[in-house]
Enzyme design. Sequence first.
Site, PDB file in Angstrom:
ATOM      1  N   GLU A  96     -31.701 -50.048  36.778  1.00 20.83           N
ATOM      2  CA  GLU A  96     -30.676 -49.755  37.206  1.00 20.83           C
ATOM      3  C   GLU A  96     -29.210 -49.532  37.272  1.00 20.83           C
ATOM      4  O   GLU A  96     -28.636 -50.856  37.219  1.00 20.83           O
ATOM      5  CB  GLU A  96     -31.848 -49.976  38.862  1.00 20.83           C
ATOM      6  CG  GLU A  96     -30.624 -48.767  39.264  1.00 20.83           C
ATOM      7  CD  GLU A  96     -31.557 -47.458  39.813  1.00 20.83           C
ATOM      8  OE1 GLU A  96     -32.159 -47.542  39.149  1.00 20.83           O
ATOM      9  OE2 GLU A  96     -31.435 -46.630  40.291  1.00 20.83           O
ATOM     10  N   CYS A 149     -31.438 -49.443  43.889  1.00 14.54           N
ATOM     11  CA  CYS A 149     -30.541 -49.751  44.620  1.00 14.54           C
ATOM     12  C   CYS A 149     -29.625 -49.750  45.626  1.00 14.54           C
ATOM     13  O   CYS A 149     -28.851 -50.326  46.259  1.00 14.54           O
ATOM     14  CB  CYS A 149     -29.295 -48.075  43.849  1.00 14.54           C
ATOM     15  SG  CYS A 149     -30.145 -46.378  44.272  1.00 14.54           S
ATOM     16  N   GLU A 177     -41.692 -38.909  31.742  1.00 15.27           N
ATOM     17  CA  GLU A 177     -40.384 -39.023  32.559  1.00 15.27           C
ATOM     18  C   GLU A 177     -40.410 -40.699  32.690  1.00 15.27           C
ATOM     19  O   GLU A 177     -41.119 -41.088  32.907  1.00 15.27           O
ATOM     20  CB  GLU A 177     -40.532 -38.690  33.935  1.00 15.27           C
ATOM     21  CG  GLU A 177     -38.979 -38.756  35.005  1.00 15.27           C
ATOM     22  CD  GLU A 177     -39.141 -39.366  36.061  1.00 15.27           C
ATOM     23  OE1 GLU A 177     -39.353 -38.461  37.074  1.00 15.27           O
ATOM     24  OE2 GLU A 177     -38.381 -39.853  36.371  1.00 15.27           O
ATOM     25  N   GLU A 201     -49.179 -46.959  43.602  1.00 16.35           N
ATOM     26  CA  GLU A 201     -49.520 -45.490  43.196  1.00 16.35           C
ATOM     27  C   GLU A 201     -50.699 -45.361  43.463  1.00 16.35           C
ATOM     28  O   GLU A 201     -51.204 -43.999  42.511  1.00 16.35           O
ATOM     29  CB  GLU A 201     -48.888 -45.377  41.755  1.00 16.35           C
ATOM     30  CG  GLU A 201     -47.394 -46.085  41.483  1.00 16.35           C
ATOM     31  CD  GLU A 201     -46.715 -44.471  40.808  1.00 16.35           C
ATOM     32  OE1 GLU A 201     -47.333 -43.599  41.843  1.00 16.35           O
ATOM     33  OE2 GLU A 201     -45.487 -45.056  41.262  1.00 16.35           O
ATOM     34  N   ARG A 251     -44.334 -50.273  43.361  1.00 21.15           N
ATOM     35  CA  ARG A 251     -44.513 -49.138  44.540  1.00 21.15           C
ATOM     36  C   ARG A 251     -45.965 -49.173  44.046  1.00 21.15           C
ATOM     37  O   ARG A 251     -46.960 -49.620  43.096  1.00 21.15           O
ATOM     38  CB  ARG A 251     -44.354 -47.868  43.392  1.00 21.15           C
ATOM     39  CG  ARG A 251     -42.757 -47.610  43.513  1.00 21.15           C
ATOM     40  CD  ARG A 251     -42.445 -46.272  43.107  1.00 21.15           C
ATOM     41  NE  ARG A 251     -40.841 -46.007  43.612  1.00 21.15           N
ATOM     42  CZ  ARG A 251     -40.317 -45.258  42.515  1.00 21.15           C
ATOM     43  NH1 ARG A 251     -40.506 -43.853  41.925  1.00 21.15           N
ATOM     44  NH2 ARG A 251     -38.908 -45.248  42.432  1.00 21.15           N
TER      45      ARG A 251
HETATM   46  P1  ATP Z   1     -42.941 -40.376  38.873  1.00 20.64           P
HETATM   47  O1  ATP Z   1     -42.291 -38.570  38.587  1.00 20.64           O
HETATM   48  O2  ATP Z   1     -43.159 -40.134  37.311  1.00 20.64           O
HETATM   49  O3  ATP Z   1     -43.805 -40.678  39.251  1.00 20.64           O
HETATM   50  P2  ATP Z   1     -40.979 -40.901  40.286  1.00 20.64           P
HETATM   51  O4  ATP Z   1     -39.317 -39.449  39.899  1.00 20.64           O
HETATM   52  O5  ATP Z   1     -41.681 -40.664  41.136  1.00 20.64           O
HETATM   53  O6  ATP Z   1     -41.444 -40.992  38.821  1.00 20.64           O
HETATM   54  P3  ATP Z   1     -37.884 -42.326  40.004  1.00 20.64           P
HETATM   55  O7  ATP Z   1     -38.243 -42.814  41.490  1.00 20.64           O
HETATM   56  O8  ATP Z   1     -37.116 -40.869  39.622  1.00 20.64           O
HETATM   57  O9  ATP Z   1     -39.300 -42.191  39.852  1.00 20.64           O
HETATM   58  O10 ATP Z   1     -37.991 -43.807  39.267  1.00 20.64           O
HETATM   59  C1  ATP Z   1     -36.579 -43.457  38.125  1.00 20.64           C
HETATM   60  C2  ATP Z   1     -37.352 -44.765  37.060  1.00 20.64           C
HETATM   61  O11 ATP Z   1     -38.536 -45.723  37.400  1.00 20.64           O
HETATM   62  C3  ATP Z   1     -38.562 -43.284  36.620  1.00 20.64           C
HETATM   63  O12 ATP Z   1     -37.797 -42.683  35.489  1.00 20.64           O
HETATM   64  C4  ATP Z   1     -39.477 -44.331  35.746  1.00 20.64           C
HETATM   65  O13 ATP Z   1     -38.372 -44.646  34.342  1.00 20.64           O
HETATM   66  C5  ATP Z   1     -39.369 -45.506  36.735  1.00 20.64           C
HETATM   67  N1  ATP Z   1     -40.604 -45.176  36.895  1.00 20.64           N
HETATM   68  C6  ATP Z   1     -40.943 -44.991  39.133  1.00 20.64           C
HETATM   69  N2  ATP Z   1     -42.254 -44.711  38.936  1.00 20.64           N
HETATM   70  C7  ATP Z   1     -43.051 -45.907  37.859  1.00 20.64           C
HETATM   71  C8  ATP Z   1     -43.975 -46.674  38.354  1.00 20.64           C
HETATM   72  N3  ATP Z   1     -44.902 -45.971  39.123  1.00 20.64           N
HETATM   73  N4  ATP Z   1     -44.147 -47.025  37.224  1.00 20.64           N
HETATM   74  C9  ATP Z   1     -43.889 -47.060  35.808  1.00 20.64           C
HETATM   75  N5  ATP Z   1     -42.189 -46.436  35.536  1.00 20.64           N
HETATM   76  C10 ATP Z   1     -41.460 -45.953  36.475  1.00 20.64           C
HETATM   77 ZN    ZN Z   2     -31.326 -45.205  42.124  1.00 18.74          ZN
HETATM   78 MG    MG Z   3     -43.437 -41.948  41.380  1.00 14.53          MG
END
Ligand code: ATP
Ligand code: ZN
Ligand code: MG
Length: 510
Positions: free
Chosen positions: A362, A313, A440, A345, A343
């Site tokens: 989003e 966003c 999640e 990771e 990201r």
């Molecule tokens: P996590 O705790 O699993 O790392 P996050 O808190 O970093 O997740 P957010 O930043 O809240 O995730 O991102 C929102 C959504 O984006 C998540 O609910 C998930 O569906 C998706 N998402 C985030 N990171 C990833 C990833 N590395 N791979 C796939 N989907 C992702």
């Molecule tokens: Zn957002």
């Molecule tokens: Mg994360």
Amino acid sequence: MQLRFRLEAGLRFSAPFTPEAELAARALIDEANRVLFMRGVPKGVDQADVGRITGTPEFRENVLLLTFESGAYTRAHDALFRFRKQVAPTLGKFRMGIREIDVGAYTISMKGDFPEDFRVPNLPFITGSVLSDGTLTLSLTVSAADLENRIPDRLVRLVEEKIEAATYGGKSEHWELVFESGKKPRHFTEDPTAAMVERGWIKHAPARGQWIFGPQAVQLFRAFEQIVVDEIIGPLGFSEMVFPKMVPWEVWMRSGHAKGVYPEIYYICTPKTRDASYWEDIADYFKVTGEVWIEEIRNRIDGPIGGMCYAQCPPFWPFVQGETLANDCLPIRVFDRSGTSHRYESGGIHGIERVDEFHRIEVLWLGTAEQTVEIADRLHEAYTHVFENILELEWRSAQVTPWFMAQEGMVGDQAACGCGERIGTTDYEAFLPYSESWLEFQNVSINGDKYPKGFNVKIQSGAECWSGCSGIGLERWTAAFLAQKGLDYEKWPEKVAKLVGEPKNLFTFL
Ligand code: ATP
Ligand code: ZN
Ligand code: MG
């Protein structure tokens, strides 16, 4: 935390002090200590906590040397600038104008509880630090412009945050169950990624945490998108937009991501020039050696100018930046599904569940606090319907509040409507039978005024502008669904099976 500020400054004037001018300045100092610095200080505050000019002022030709000391009220640097404002017209009568302010020694001392292993962080402007007997003393090298920029206040806030982080380090997130679906039919106990690879639905791509999704996997992605459009964002009145996927620093400076996203960014650089001759040797190097000359490429690029889409966003916000929104266009409801998020990771990568390149819808909305909270509630209802009646998932939702949010007082009731208590994130988690863990797979966040403030967005009525967002991760939905329901589409819930259709195999590898 008990704060003390001490600052030495030289006010340089355009002409030397005459005895009359000196007298006038001395009178002004007395007056400032008695009246000027007391302005705005709440009643009952200890005098010693309020900024004042201490010691004896020194007059050296055209320079006035002063020492300012304070506690938390009218901090030393605030006192300095208040004094400057006051002194200008008075000494103007003696044809003396302020030319410059030279800041000498500046120290901040912070007295309070420090965690045992607290280490003073490496911070800009801090040239010395001593922690002893529960008092941290910081020596700063700063200019008057830095002081006007409120550098000392930011340093104090930051050190306080680091102390909190060190204190609350273990409890990184508050987690509170909101809803639990209970058991649902499970047809599968395998790792869905491995099963998809085996059936040729997906293949690992050359980059880290990156997959190539075959038609079968994309059938699922598109079906999930269809469900989201038909059951959630359509009925709730959201319209599609396309947000940029290359995010420049200025966006992350305003969204707050510049405060900490660095370890997970995919950085973006631009060529120093697009002149082909500048790049010819780089291209030739590859033609001759079959290797890309990465070392040399590093010397020929500018940036990083920003990074690839991280949270989806922030790059929306420049669309409304600096604007006042008419009451009757609210709440604004939009969504974006125009590209990937990236990201780094690192070691966390796992299957399609945690990847470096992922696909996400989003959903974003903004309006008054009441409108923002109401939309979040309606989204919760719509999601619940989808997970219960269409995907038939075993899932739960939980209120998660990062500890720093709680610490920053972002949670708690500021608004009359009671909306303040709703600021925070709800995570949606699905059970993965193969690993007996919860994943999640999406979230809903009520972000309060964080983004509207950062991007300076206002509402016609004068009401506080709030926003919310919800990230629907398609890889995560796919992983959650397949982990519970398996890859045989005859066993899938009817609606899903119908929308996905029979998985189509295009490739036959010999
Ligand atoms: P996590 O705790 O699993 O790392 P996050 O808190 O970093 O997740 P957010 O930043 O809240 O995730 O991102 C929102 C959504 O984006 C998540 O609910 C998930 O569906 C998706 N998402 C985030 N990171 C990833 C990833 N590395 N791979 C796939 N989907 C992702
Ligand atoms: Zn957002
Ligand atoms: Mg994360």
